[in-house]
Design an enzyme around this catalytic site. Structure first.
Site, PDB file in Angstrom:
ATOM      1  N   HIS A  19       0.842  -1.211   0.000  1.00 26.96           N
ATOM      2  CA  HIS A  19       0.000   0.000   0.000  1.00 26.96           C
ATOM      3  C   HIS A  19       0.872   1.254   0.000  1.00 26.96           C
ATOM      4  CE1 HIS A  19      -3.002  -2.612   2.429  1.00 26.96           C
ATOM      5  NE2 HIS A  19      -3.567  -2.404   1.265  1.00 26.96           N
ATOM      6  N   LYS A  43     -17.766  -5.986   9.359  1.00 33.45           N
ATOM      7  CA  LYS A  43     -16.528  -6.774   9.446  1.00 33.45           C
ATOM      8  C   LYS A  43     -15.620  -6.225  10.546  1.00 33.45           C
ATOM      9  CE  LYS A  43     -12.987  -8.570   6.371  1.00 33.45           C
ATOM     10  NZ  LYS A  43     -12.361  -8.311   5.080  1.00 33.45           N
ATOM     11  N   ARG A  92      -1.829  -6.022  -8.359  1.00 27.00           N
ATOM     12  CA  ARG A  92      -0.759  -6.962  -8.027  1.00 27.00           C
ATOM     13  C   ARG A  92      -0.565  -8.002  -9.114  1.00 27.00           C
ATOM     14  NH1 ARG A  92      -3.269  -8.179  -2.242  1.00 27.00           N
ATOM     15  NH2 ARG A  92      -5.030  -8.086  -3.666  1.00 27.00           N
ATOM     16  N   SER A 129      -2.932  -7.564   3.283  1.00 28.50           N
ATOM     17  CA  SER A 129      -3.088  -7.385   4.733  1.00 28.50           C
ATOM     18  C   SER A 129      -3.500  -8.706   5.382  1.00 28.50           C
ATOM     19  CB  SER A 129      -4.148  -6.330   5.031  1.00 28.50           C
ATOM     20  OG  SER A 129      -3.755  -5.100   4.504  1.00 28.50           O
TER      21      SER A 129
END
Ligand code: PNS
Length: 161
Positions: A19, A43, A92, A129
């Site tokens: 990030h 969440k 990515r 993450s």
């Protein structure tokens, strides 16, 4: 001259070097980069939104043109309220592309905001993450994958009973 703004949105639970690399590169292209931390009430994260914001502020302070804020609701509304015409996202791998393209097209259709994709530094192409949290939970070394402040916060959070 108008201020050129972009947003880097995400959950950032927690921010990783991947990030940070994208935010760094965006901060060289735009006058102001807004980092928008999504509030997801359904969440439970490892870190609260305030903790995530605090970590991001610490590690982006040196860039000099990064503003960090929480948001909930639609990203395009965050953009509209701040006059931000561009979203900057890291890609990515090809596997990211399908969903990212859908979001980019939806966001553009909703409000005309553009999405710019930045190819992730190959060093971080496997990084997320979730994986960082999983590895750190089981005592693995993630010190090369996250900023020092995040590494310390992870150690503290995961060793507390
Ligand atoms: O780090 P993440 O969890 O991959 O980030 C996803 C995020 C926050 C960029 C995305 O879920 C998002 O933009 N959410 C805001 C709600 C929204 O605008 N949804 C419509 C997208 S087309």
């Amino acid at each position: 001259m108008p201020v050129r703004r972009a947003v880097c949105p995400g959950s950032f639970d927690p921010i990783t070097n991947g990030h940070l690399d994208i935010i760094d590169r965006a901060s060289r292209l735009y006058d102001v980069v807004h980092v928008a931390v999504m509030i997801n009430k359904s969440k439970q994260g490892l870190f609260s939104v305030d903790e995530r914001i605090d970590l991001i502020r610490q590690v982006t302070e040196g860039f000099g043109n990064v503003q960090v804020e929480a948001f909930h609701g639609l990203l395009v509304d965050f953009c509209k309220e701040r006059d931000i015409p561009a979203i900057v996202k890291g890609l990515r791998a090809v596997s990211d592309f399908d969903y990212e393209l859908q979001m980019a097209q939806m966001n553009n259709g909703l409000s005309g905001v553009e999405t710019l994709f930045v190819p992730t530094n190959p060093t971080y192409s496997f990084l997320s993450s979730s994986l960082v949290k999983e590895v750190a939970t089981w005592g693995g070394d993630v010190s090369h994958l996250v900023p020092d402040a995040v590494n310390r916060a992870l150690a503290e959070r995961l060793t507390k009973p």
